[in-house]
Design a protein around this motif. Structure first.
Motif, PDB file in Angstrom:
ATOM      1  N   PHE A  38      -5.403  11.815  -0.574  1.00  5.98           N
ATOM      2  CA  PHE A  38      -6.138  12.339   0.580  1.00  5.98           C
ATOM      3  C   PHE A  38      -6.461  13.826   0.435  1.00  5.98           C
ATOM      4  CE2 PHE A  38      -3.712   8.701   2.175  1.00  5.98           C
ATOM      5  CZ  PHE A  38      -4.720   7.974   2.791  1.00  5.98           C
ATOM      6  N   LEU A  39      -6.190  14.381  -0.755  1.00  6.37           N
ATOM      7  CA  LEU A  39      -6.375  15.811  -0.943  1.00  6.37           C
ATOM      8  C   LEU A  39      -7.829  16.222  -0.761  1.00  6.37           C
ATOM      9  CD1 LEU A  39      -5.103  18.521  -1.654  1.00  6.37           C
ATOM     10  CD2 LEU A  39      -5.425  17.970  -4.080  1.00  6.37           C
ATOM     11  N   SER A  40      -8.749  15.450  -1.327  1.00  2.00           N
ATOM     12  CA  SER A  40     -10.166  15.806  -1.202  1.00  2.00           C
ATOM     13  C   SER A  40     -10.614  15.762   0.257  1.00  2.00           C
ATOM     14  CB  SER A  40     -11.032  14.875  -2.061  1.00  2.00           C
ATOM     15  OG  SER A  40     -10.790  13.519  -1.749  1.00  2.00           O
ATOM     16  N   LEU A  41     -10.134  14.760   1.018  1.00  2.00           N
ATOM     17  CA  LEU A  41     -10.472  14.683   2.442  1.00  2.00           C
ATOM     18  C   LEU A  41      -9.871  15.865   3.210  1.00  2.00           C
ATOM     19  CD1 LEU A  41      -9.987  10.862   3.180  1.00  2.00           C
ATOM     20  CD2 LEU A  41     -12.145  12.136   3.202  1.00  2.00           C
ATOM     21  N   TYR A  42      -8.657  16.231   2.883  1.00  2.00           N
ATOM     22  CA  TYR A  42      -8.002  17.361   3.545  1.00  2.00           C
ATOM     23  C   TYR A  42      -8.778  18.655   3.297  1.00  2.00           C
ATOM     24  CZ  TYR A  42      -4.568  21.090   4.314  1.00  2.00           C
ATOM     25  OH  TYR A  42      -3.936  22.237   4.722  1.00  2.00           O
ATOM     26  N   LEU A  43      -9.209  18.854   2.057  1.00  2.00           N
ATOM     27  CA  LEU A  43      -9.924  20.084   1.708  1.00  2.00           C
ATOM     28  C   LEU A  43     -11.268  20.182   2.433  1.00  2.00           C
ATOM     29  CD1 LEU A  43      -9.163  20.130  -2.127  1.00  2.00           C
ATOM     30  CD2 LEU A  43      -8.209  21.671  -0.392  1.00  2.00           C
ATOM     31  N   ILE A  44     -11.885  19.037   2.699  1.00  2.00           N
ATOM     32  CA  ILE A  44     -13.183  19.026   3.390  1.00  2.00           C
ATOM     33  C   ILE A  44     -12.996  19.067   4.906  1.00  2.00           C
ATOM     34  CG2 ILE A  44     -15.218  17.603   3.898  1.00  2.00           C
ATOM     35  CD1 ILE A  44     -15.113  16.659   0.984  1.00  2.00           C
ATOM     36  N   ASN A  45     -12.154  18.177   5.426  1.00  2.00           N
ATOM     37  CA  ASN A  45     -12.042  18.016   6.885  1.00  2.00           C
ATOM     38  C   ASN A  45     -11.217  19.103   7.565  1.00  2.00           C
ATOM     39  OD1 ASN A  45     -13.540  15.669   6.668  1.00  2.00           O
ATOM     40  ND2 ASN A  45     -11.750  14.332   6.618  1.00  2.00           N
ATOM     41  N   PRO A 158      -0.223   5.861  -0.320  1.00  2.00           N
ATOM     42  CA  PRO A 158      -1.474   6.038   0.427  1.00  2.00           C
ATOM     43  C   PRO A 158      -1.513   5.253   1.733  1.00  2.00           C
ATOM     44  CG  PRO A 158      -1.928   5.696  -1.896  1.00  2.00           C
ATOM     45  CD  PRO A 158      -0.462   5.437  -1.703  1.00  2.00           C
ATOM     46  N   LEU A 159      -0.888   4.068   1.737  1.00  2.00           N
ATOM     47  CA  LEU A 159      -0.859   3.269   2.965  1.00  2.00           C
ATOM     48  C   LEU A 159      -0.105   4.011   4.064  1.00  2.00           C
ATOM     49  CD1 LEU A 159      -1.278   0.664   4.569  1.00  2.00           C
ATOM     50  CD2 LEU A 159       0.786  -0.242   3.476  1.00  2.00           C
ATOM     51  N   ILE A 160       1.093   4.503   3.728  1.00  2.00           N
ATOM     52  CA  ILE A 160       1.881   5.263   4.705  1.00  2.00           C
ATOM     53  C   ILE A 160       1.177   6.572   5.056  1.00  2.00           C
ATOM     54  CG2 ILE A 160       4.084   6.439   5.103  1.00  2.00           C
ATOM     55  CD1 ILE A 160       5.362   4.404   3.196  1.00  2.00           C
ATOM     56  N   GLY A 161       0.606   7.228   4.011  1.00  2.00           N
ATOM     57  CA  GLY A 161      -0.097   8.493   4.237  1.00  2.00           C
ATOM     58  C   GLY A 161      -1.266   8.348   5.185  1.00  2.00           C
ATOM     59  N   GLY A 162      -2.041   7.271   5.019  1.00  2.00           N
ATOM     60  CA  GLY A 162      -3.179   7.039   5.912  1.00  2.00           C
ATOM     61  C   GLY A 162      -2.742   6.834   7.351  1.00  2.00           C
ATOM     62  N   LEU A 163      -1.654   6.100   7.537  1.00  2.00           N
ATOM     63  CA  LEU A 163      -1.132   5.883   8.897  1.00  2.00           C
ATOM     64  C   LEU A 163      -0.614   7.182   9.506  1.00  2.00           C
ATOM     65  CD1 LEU A 163       0.770   2.517   8.263  1.00  2.00           C
ATOM     66  CD2 LEU A 163      -1.356   2.815   9.554  1.00  2.00           C
ATOM     67  N   GLY A 257      -6.164   4.144   3.401  1.00  2.00           N
ATOM     68  CA  GLY A 257      -4.843   3.887   2.835  1.00  2.00           C
ATOM     69  C   GLY A 257      -4.656   2.418   2.481  1.00  2.00           C
ATOM     70  N   TRP A 258      -5.141   1.520   3.344  1.00  2.00           N
ATOM     71  CA  TRP A 258      -5.040   0.088   3.067  1.00  2.00           C
ATOM     72  C   TRP A 258      -5.871  -0.294   1.835  1.00  2.00           C
ATOM     73  CZ3 TRP A 258      -1.624  -3.315   4.477  1.00  2.00           C
ATOM     74  CH2 TRP A 258      -0.936  -3.149   5.684  1.00  2.00           C
ATOM     75  N   LEU A 259      -7.039   0.304   1.698  1.00  2.00           N
ATOM     76  CA  LEU A 259      -7.868   0.022   0.520  1.00  2.00           C
ATOM     77  C   LEU A 259      -7.168   0.437  -0.766  1.00  2.00           C
ATOM     78  CD1 LEU A 259     -11.610   0.893   1.297  1.00  2.00           C
ATOM     79  CD2 LEU A 259     -10.726  -1.215   0.297  1.00  2.00           C
ATOM     80  N   LEU A 260      -6.577   1.628  -0.757  1.00  2.00           N
ATOM     81  CA  LEU A 260      -5.858   2.104  -1.939  1.00  2.00           C
ATOM     82  C   LEU A 260      -4.603   1.266  -2.181  1.00  2.00           C
ATOM     83  CD1 LEU A 260      -6.217   5.951  -1.369  1.00  2.00           C
ATOM     84  CD2 LEU A 260      -7.450   4.553  -3.036  1.00  2.00           C
ATOM     85  N   PHE A 261      -4.027   0.726  -1.112  1.00  2.00           N
ATOM     86  CA  PHE A 261      -2.861  -0.144  -1.239  1.00  2.00           C
ATOM     87  C   PHE A 261      -3.194  -1.408  -2.032  1.00  2.00           C
ATOM     88  CE2 PHE A 261      -0.434  -3.777   0.475  1.00  2.00           C
ATOM     89  CZ  PHE A 261       0.857  -3.372   0.161  1.00  2.00           C
ATOM     90  N   ILE A 262      -4.409  -1.913  -1.870  1.00  2.00           N
ATOM     91  CA  ILE A 262      -4.838  -3.116  -2.592  1.00  2.00           C
ATOM     92  C   ILE A 262      -4.686  -2.926  -4.094  1.00  2.00           C
ATOM     93  CG2 ILE A 262      -6.883  -4.504  -3.196  1.00  2.00           C
ATOM     94  CD1 ILE A 262      -7.828  -4.140  -0.303  1.00  2.00           C
ATOM     95  N   ASN A 263      -5.045  -1.727  -4.574  1.00  2.00           N
ATOM     96  CA  ASN A 263      -4.977  -1.446  -6.009  1.00  2.00           C
ATOM     97  C   ASN A 263      -3.545  -1.580  -6.539  1.00  2.00           C
ATOM     98  OD1 ASN A 263      -4.430   1.266  -7.952  1.00  2.00           O
ATOM     99  ND2 ASN A 263      -6.068  -0.095  -8.636  1.00  2.00           N
ATOM    100  N   GLY A 264      -2.630  -0.831  -5.966  1.00  2.00           N
ATOM    101  CA  GLY A 264      -1.260  -0.846  -6.463  1.00  2.00           C
ATOM    102  C   GLY A 264      -0.563  -2.174  -6.255  1.00  2.00           C
TER     103      GLY A 264
END
Length: 407
Positions: A38-45, A158-163, A257-264
C-alpha cells in the motif's frame, strides 16, 4: 481428495524444529510488512505525491533491495546468519515506525532506501540458516517451506493491511509493521538457538571450478536479461496496480487487500502440487519459464478487454499461474546452467535480476501511466512480454543445441 491432502502434507514431514521456527519468523516478518503493498497509495493519498515522484521513491526501494541483498550476503559470511537476521528484524521494525514521520520527497527517497537495505539484508541470511538447520537431504524441502511462509505472509499481510486502512487509517500500519518485526526478532532470540553455519572454506578447497563465470556465459546472460525483463512487468502488480485498482475501478483498500490475498493464498495451496505434477511430466525448465512469462503477459492483456471489475480477479489468477510455473522452474534452470563450483556466483546474478527490476520497474511503470495512461501501459507490457516469451523460446533451442538434459 484425502490422498492428495496426505501427499501434500508428506512434503513437510521430517523437517527440523529450527526450520519450522525459521518459517514462523519469516511468516510473521512478511505478514507484518503490510505497508509495502500500500506504499504507493499512501504516498499519493496521504502525502500528496504525483506518479513520477512515487516512481522515484519506489526506485529507491529497488536500490535498497539491491544494496541490502549484496551486503547482507557478505555480512552473513563474516559475522554469521544469526546476527544478520536479528539486525534485519529489529532495526527494520524501528525503520517502519520512523517512516511515518517523513513528509518530504528527498526524505522518503532516503528513508525507503535505508529501510529496504536493512530489511532485505536478512534475505540471504534466512536461506543460509535454512541450509545450516536442515537435516541431511532436506534442504530443498526446507527452502520450499520458507518460500511458502513468505507467500503466506504476503497474502495475509495485505488482507489485514487493507482492513486496517479501511477501518483505522494508514498510520496504524507503520506501528503494526514495526512492532511485528521487533516481535519476530525477540522470537528468534527466545526460540532459535545460534548454530555455527557449515564450513564453506573446507568445501571450497575440494571444489574445482568448471566453465566460465556467469558474466562470460552468453546463454546465461541472455537468460538473465529475460528474467530482468519478466520481473520488470511482474513488479507492476505491487506498485502501479494497486493505484489502478483504486483510481480506475474505485476499489477500497480492504478490497485491494483481498485481491492481493488471492495471489499468496493460491500459491500456498496449489504451487507444490502443480510443480510436482509438471516435474513428473518432465516439462522443460526453459519452456516452463516461457509459459510463466506468457501467462503474466496475458494478465495485462485481459485488463483492457472490459471495464467489468471482475476481470481484476481473472488477471490476478493469470499472473499467479505465471508466477507459480515460471519462478520455480527459472530458479531450477539457473542452477542447471551453472557449472560445477560456480553455483553461488550464478545464483547471485540470477537473484540480482529481481533487484534490478525493483530499481527500474516501479519508476518506469509510474511514469508510463502518467504519460500514456493505464490502457496503453497495459498494452505495452502485454506486447513486451510476448517479445520476451519469444526470446525465451529462442533460448530453449540454443540450450538444446549446447547441453543435454531436461533444460
Amino acid at each position: 481428495m484425502k490422498k492428495i491432502y496426505s501427499n501434500y502434507l508428506a512434503n513437510f514431514r521430517g523437517l527440523s524444529h529450527e526450520i519450522w521456527l525459521l518459517a514462523l519468523v519469516t511468516f510473521v516478518n512478511r505478514a507484518g510488512a503490510m505497508v509495502i503493498p500500500f506504499l504507493s497509495l499512501y504516498l499519493i493519498n496521504v502525502e500528496g505525491f504525483d506518479l513520477p515522484h512515487v516512481g522515484w521513491i519506489m526506485s529507491c526501494f529497488g536500490l535498497g533491495s539491491l544494496v541490502g541483498t549484496y551486503f547482507g550476503g557478505r555480512l552473513t559470511d563474516s559475522i554469521g546468519f544469526y546476527k544478520v537476521i536479528l539486525f534485519s528484524l529489529f532495526f527494520g521494525g524501528i525503520g517502519f515506525v520512523l517512516l511515518q514521520f517523513i513528509d518530504t520527497f528527498i526524505g522518503f527517497c532516503i528513508g525507503i532506501f535505508l529501510l529496504t537495505s536493512i530489511t532485505d539484508s536478512g534475505r540471504p541470511a534466512i536461506f543460509v540458516a535454512a541450509d545450516t538447520y536442515s537435516l541431511p537431504g532436506n534442504i530443498t524441502r526446507s527452502i520450499t517451506l520458507i518460500r511458502l511462509a513468505i507467500n503466506l505472509g504476503f497474502s495475509v499481510g495485505p488482507l489485514i493491511g487493507g482492513l486496517i486502512i479501511a477501518h483505522i487509517g494508514y498510520t496504524s500500519l507503520f506501528w503494526i509493521d514495526g512492532f511485528t518485526c521487533i516481535l519476530a526478532s525477540f522470537g528468534v532470540m527466545a526460540l532459535l538457538k545460534p548454530k555455527k553455519q557449515k564450513d564453506k572454506n573446507e568445501v571450497k578447497t575440494n571444489i574445482i571450478k568448471e566453465g566460465v563465470p556467469p558474466y562470460l556465459n552468453k546463454l546465461f546472460i541472455l537468460f538473465f536479461i529475460i528474467m530482468v525483463a519478466n520481473s520488470l512487468a511482474f513488479v507492476q502488480y505491487f506498485s502501479v496496480m494497486p493505484i489502478y485498482y483504486e483510481k480506475v475501478h474505485l476499489l477500497s483498500e480492504d478490497l485491494i487487500g483481498w485481491l492481493l490475498f488471492i495471489n499468496g493464498a493460491t500459491i500456498v495451496i496449489f504451487e507444490m502440487p502443480l510443480i510436482g505434477w509438471l516435474d513428473r511430466k518432465k516439462v522443460s525448465k526453459t519452456m516452463a519459464t516461457f509459459w510463466g512469462i506468457f501467462f503474466l503477459g496475458l494478465s495485462f492483456l485481459v485488463l483492457n478487454l472490459t471495464s467489468w471489475s471482475g476481470v481484476l480477479v481473472i488477471a490476478m489468477f493469470l499472473m499467479t499461474l505465471g508466477e507459480m510455473i515460471g519462478f520455480p522452474f527459472s530458479n531450477a534452470l539457473a542452477l542447471e546452467m551453472a557449472p560445477k563450483g560456480r553455483k553461488g556466483s550464478y545464483m547471485g546474478l540470477y537473484s540480482m535480476s529481481f533487484s534490478f527490476a525493483h530499481l527500474i520497474g516501479h519508476n518506469g511503470g509510474m511514469n508510463m501511466v502518467d504519460t500514456f495512461g493505464y490502457f496503453d501501459t497495459w498494452n505495452f507490457f502485454a506486447i513486451f512480454l510476448l517479445i520476451v516469451a519469444s526470446v525465451t523460446i529462442w533460448l530453449y533451442f540454443l540450450l538444446k543445441k549446447s547441453v543435454s538434459g531436461n533444460i
